[in-house]
Design a protein around this motif. Structure first.
Motif, short mmCIF file in Angstrom:
data_model
loop_
_atom_site.label_atom_id
_atom_site.label_comp_id
_atom_site.label_asym_id
_atom_site.label_seq_id
_atom_site.Cartn_x
_atom_site.Cartn_y
_atom_site.Cartn_z
N THR A 32 17.68 5.57 6.21
CA THR A 32 17.80 6.43 5.04
C THR A 32 16.43 6.65 4.40
OG1 THR A 32 18.13 4.59 3.49
CG2 THR A 32 20.09 5.48 4.60
N GLU A 33 16.33 7.70 3.59
CA GLU A 33 15.08 7.95 2.87
C GLU A 33 14.76 6.82 1.91
OE1 GLU A 33 14.06 11.94 1.45
OE2 GLU A 33 15.90 12.66 2.40
N ARG A 34 15.81 6.21 1.34
CA ARG A 34 15.59 5.08 0.44
C ARG A 34 14.93 3.92 1.19
NH1 ARG A 34 20.33 2.96 -3.43
NH2 ARG A 34 19.83 4.98 -4.36
N THR A 35 15.36 3.71 2.43
CA THR A 35 14.77 2.63 3.23
C THR A 35 13.32 2.96 3.58
OG1 THR A 35 16.93 2.09 4.18
CG2 THR A 35 15.00 1.27 5.35
N VAL A 36 13.04 4.24 3.85
CA VAL A 36 11.66 4.65 4.10
C VAL A 36 10.79 4.33 2.89
CG1 VAL A 36 10.12 6.63 4.47
CG2 VAL A 36 12.28 6.48 5.72
N LYS A 37 11.26 4.66 1.70
CA LYS A 37 10.51 4.39 0.48
C LYS A 37 10.30 2.89 0.30
CE LYS A 37 12.10 8.53 -1.95
NZ LYS A 37 12.90 9.06 -3.08
N ALA A 38 11.33 2.10 0.64
CA ALA A 38 11.21 0.64 0.53
C ALA A 38 10.15 0.11 1.49
CB ALA A 38 12.56 -0.02 0.81
N HIS A 39 10.13 0.64 2.72
CA HIS A 39 9.11 0.23 3.69
C HIS A 39 7.71 0.58 3.18
CE1 HIS A 39 11.90 -1.17 6.60
NE2 HIS A 39 12.24 0.00 7.11
N LEU A 40 7.56 1.79 2.64
CA LEU A 40 6.24 2.21 2.15
C LEU A 40 5.80 1.36 0.96
CD1 LEU A 40 6.51 6.10 2.40
CD2 LEU A 40 5.10 4.58 3.79
N THR A 41 6.72 1.03 0.08
CA THR A 41 6.38 0.16 -1.05
C THR A 41 5.89 -1.19 -0.57
OG1 THR A 41 7.98 1.23 -2.52
CG2 THR A 41 7.27 -0.98 -3.12
N SER A 42 6.55 -1.72 0.45
CA SER A 42 6.13 -3.00 1.02
C SER A 42 4.75 -2.89 1.66
CB SER A 42 7.15 -3.47 2.06
OG SER A 42 6.77 -4.70 2.64
N VAL A 43 4.51 -1.78 2.36
CA VAL A 43 3.20 -1.55 2.98
C VAL A 43 2.12 -1.50 1.91
CG1 VAL A 43 1.78 0.16 4.19
CG2 VAL A 43 4.08 -0.37 5.03
N TYR A 44 2.36 -0.75 0.84
CA TYR A 44 1.38 -0.64 -0.25
C TYR A 44 1.06 -2.02 -0.83
CZ TYR A 44 2.71 4.34 -0.32
OH TYR A 44 2.96 5.65 0.00
N ASN A 45 2.10 -2.81 -1.07
CA ASN A 45 1.90 -4.14 -1.65
C ASN A 45 1.08 -5.04 -0.72
OD1 ASN A 45 3.35 -3.53 -3.96
ND2 ASN A 45 5.29 -4.26 -3.14
N LYS A 46 1.38 -4.99 0.57
CA LYS A 46 0.68 -5.85 1.52
C LYS A 46 -0.78 -5.44 1.72
CE LYS A 46 4.75 -7.27 4.18
NZ LYS A 46 5.45 -7.23 5.50
N LEU A 47 -1.04 -4.14 1.64
CA LEU A 47 -2.40 -3.64 1.85
C LEU A 47 -3.18 -3.49 0.55
CD1 LEU A 47 -1.84 -0.93 4.63
CD2 LEU A 47 -2.43 -3.36 4.90
N GLY A 48 -2.51 -3.69 -0.59
CA GLY A 48 -3.18 -3.60 -1.88
C GLY A 48 -3.59 -2.19 -2.25
N VAL A 49 -2.73 -1.21 -1.95
CA VAL A 49 -3.01 0.20 -2.26
C VAL A 49 -1.82 0.79 -3.01
CG1 VAL A 49 -4.49 0.46 -0.23
CG2 VAL A 49 -2.05 0.97 -0.04
N ASP A 50 -1.96 2.07 -3.42
CA ASP A 50 -0.86 2.70 -4.15
C ASP A 50 -0.58 4.12 -3.68
OD1 ASP A 50 -3.04 4.04 -5.09
OD2 ASP A 50 -2.76 3.51 -7.20
N SER A 51 -1.02 4.46 -2.46
CA SER A 51 -0.75 5.81 -1.96
C SER A 51 -0.71 5.79 -0.44
CB SER A 51 -1.81 6.79 -2.44
OG SER A 51 -3.03 6.59 -1.76
N ARG A 52 -0.09 6.83 0.11
CA ARG A 52 -0.04 6.99 1.57
C ARG A 52 -1.45 7.09 2.15
NH1 ARG A 52 4.72 10.38 3.80
NH2 ARG A 52 6.44 9.83 2.43
N ALA A 53 -2.27 7.91 1.49
CA ALA A 53 -3.62 8.15 2.00
C ALA A 53 -4.41 6.86 2.07
CB ALA A 53 -4.34 9.16 1.12
N ALA A 54 -4.37 6.07 1.00
CA ALA A 54 -5.12 4.80 0.98
C ALA A 54 -4.57 3.82 2.00
CB ALA A 54 -5.08 4.19 -0.42
N ALA A 55 -3.25 3.81 2.17
CA ALA A 55 -2.64 2.90 3.14
C ALA A 55 -3.12 3.22 4.55
CB ALA A 55 -1.11 2.99 3.06
N ILE A 56 -3.17 4.51 4.88
CA ILE A 56 -3.62 4.90 6.21
C ILE A 56 -5.09 4.56 6.40
CG2 ILE A 56 -4.07 6.90 7.69
CD1 ILE A 56 -1.53 8.15 6.46
N ALA A 57 -5.91 4.79 5.36
CA ALA A 57 -7.33 4.48 5.46
C ALA A 57 -7.55 3.00 5.71
CB ALA A 57 -8.05 4.92 4.19
N ILE A 58 -6.87 2.15 4.94
CA ILE A 58 -7.02 0.70 5.10
C ILE A 58 -6.50 0.25 6.45
CG2 ILE A 58 -6.21 -1.54 4.26
CD1 ILE A 58 -8.25 -0.43 2.44
#
Length: 215
Positions: free
Chosen positions: A182-208
């Motif tokens: 679901t889209e909600r699960t996608v958002k949950a995965h992205l939130t977890s990615v942001y937290n683990k990488l210490g970023v707050d956006s898709r662009a920063a997550a990809i860069a890191i």
């Protein structure tokens, strides 16, 4: 104009600023509130004009775009920054995304892409060009700055799949269809990615992630 997206254009070339202004003036929901030729003036105008989105060139005399992005992220985190770039600025672009920019635009980008990117940035979203992102990922793996591959990724396999799809330019809906979630699960995965990488956006997550060899 109260519902318009307020945009500040920062570039040391007047022809670029004027061209972008002419294009943006044709959009009903976008208002150009100022132009700046360097980062110092851009910061002054952000304080005065309170834009929603700043289009930021990276190479400028005086205060460059990367330094200005760092100041904006610290002092005006609510302002979305979109990098204005050319084809030979991969390293600077990655650093700009890592510093907090929401995305990037090539200076010869089509009008519709320009407007879509500004609108996405104003909503706090990142709209990334898949072709350019692919080139950036290749850039991190080439030349003398090859990223070290971590022995163990901090991201789960599902989180990596989600982030790879983001790097390919997929929307949340597209990722959900691609992964069968679901889209909600996608958002949950992205939130977890942001937290683990210490970023707050898709662009920063990809860069890191690219710099760490996760992609």
């Amino acid at each position: 104009m109260s519902d318009s997206i307020r945009v500040l254009i920062t570039d040391d070339h007047s022809i670029v600023r004027e061209g972008l202004t002419l294009i943006l003036e044709t959009a009903e929901n976008i208002e150009v509130v100022g132009e700046a030729a360097d980062g110092t003036v851009a910061l002054q105008l952000v304080a005065e004009k309170q834009p929603d989105v700043v289009l930021m060139d990276l190479r400028m005399p005086g205060m460059d775009g990367l330094t200005a992005i760092q100041h904006l992220q610290r002092d005006y985190p609510e302002v979305a920054v979109v990098i204005l770039t050319t084809y030979n600025e991969d390293d600077l672009m990655l650093r700009g995304l890592q510093a907090g920019a929401k995305g990037f635009l090539l200076k010869d980008t089509p009008r519709d892409t320009l407007l879509d990117t500004i609108q996405a940035a104003a909503k706090g979203e990142s709209l990334l060009n898949a072709d350019v992102m692919g080139r950036l990922l290749v850039h991190t793996q080439a030349g003398g700055k090859r990223p070290s591959i971590p022995k163990e990724s901090p991201l789960t396999e599902r989180e990596l799949q989600t982030l790879r799809a983001v790097a390919e330019g997929e929307t949340n809906k597209g990722i959900a269809l691609q992964l069968g979630i679901t889209e909600r699960t996608v958002k949950a995965h992205l939130t977890s990615v942001y937290n683990k990488l210490g970023v707050d956006s898709r662009a920063a997550a990809i860069a890191i992630a690219a710099q760490q060899g996760l992609l």
